[in-house]
Design a protein around this motif. Sequence first.
Motif, short mmCIF file in Angstrom:
data_model
loop_
_atom_site.label_atom_id
_atom_site.label_comp_id
_atom_site.label_asym_id
_atom_site.label_seq_id
_atom_site.Cartn_x
_atom_site.Cartn_y
_atom_site.Cartn_z
N GLU A 1 44.41 41.28 44.06
CA GLU A 1 45.59 40.57 44.56
C GLU A 1 45.94 41.02 45.97
OE1 GLU A 1 50.33 40.30 43.51
OE2 GLU A 1 48.90 40.33 41.85
N ARG B 1 45.99 38.61 49.22
CA ARG B 1 47.21 38.48 50.04
C ARG B 1 46.89 38.75 51.51
NH1 ARG B 1 49.95 42.15 47.75
NH2 ARG B 1 50.80 40.79 46.12
N HIS C 1 44.64 34.09 42.51
CA HIS C 1 45.69 35.10 42.40
C HIS C 1 47.10 34.55 42.60
CE1 HIS C 1 42.93 38.53 42.17
NE2 HIS C 1 42.18 37.89 43.05
N ASP D 1 50.73 33.19 41.84
CA ASP D 1 51.70 33.41 40.77
C ASP D 1 52.88 32.46 40.98
OD1 ASP D 1 53.76 34.34 39.09
OD2 ASP D 1 53.06 36.40 39.21
#
Length: 277
Positions: A20, A24, A214, A216
Amino acid sequence: MFLLFIAAIVGMILIAIKGEESARARCRRFSESVTVEGTVLKFPLKTKLSKGRFVLRGEWRGSNNRYYHIERSFEALEKLSADEIELTPEPFSVEVKKNDDALVELPAYIVEEGEFKNAVIVPIIPSYSVEIEKDTLEASRDMEFAHLRVEVLESGLYGKLYVNVSKCRGARVESEKNRLHTGEKLVEVEGSGEAELRREFWTKPLILIMDRNHSDPRKLRDVFGKKEILEGHGEYLIRLTLDVPFSKDEHDTARVTVSPGRKAPAEFKEPEVKVVV
């Protein structure tokens, strides 16, 4: 064996966290490499993309060892290679409940190769065509009543609620989306009286940079600035409720259809680019 099992679980968690963090950082670099000029998103070089629909579903699962389960899916509709894309209004829907149940359906471009592979570009260009099944709702019981008059705005609804009661507690108006049944209270009158409601849909242009593996849906709360999100196109239900004490409430409903407008709003503001990973 127990220690090996614990070590394996910890290892999986650390790998997920590392993945993750890497996603990012990659999405942040990608967001810094693109530019927006009016209704055009430009890439630093020609990029292979898949255009389609990106869907996120999220919910808590388990009883003793609860975990947040996310399903991510992408339906590719077109393959292209481009150094820019035109930003036009397309259907989007974002539902995130306070309990974290989520259903998000977005227009998207996915980068298919290179340094930024699996980066997801989500253009949200808010434009709406709103239709309501009926513009008058009424709920009554024994000469007591609640009356709602609704009219369509360019990007939402406006209404007036009139309530005349003596025994009933009052009335309220709520909206609900038919996919995840995410609801919100629009207006409420206690006892007799009147009140106005105004529900504007999301109007701020956005370009979300997400990750295919990844993303959310809960992190969209930071984008929309709400703990419970109910935005976008689709079918809504407007419900008028007369609050009857010690008995079944009286209801009236109207279906609202929200479709994308044919073009961007006349006063178009340049989209803000946000990383959501």
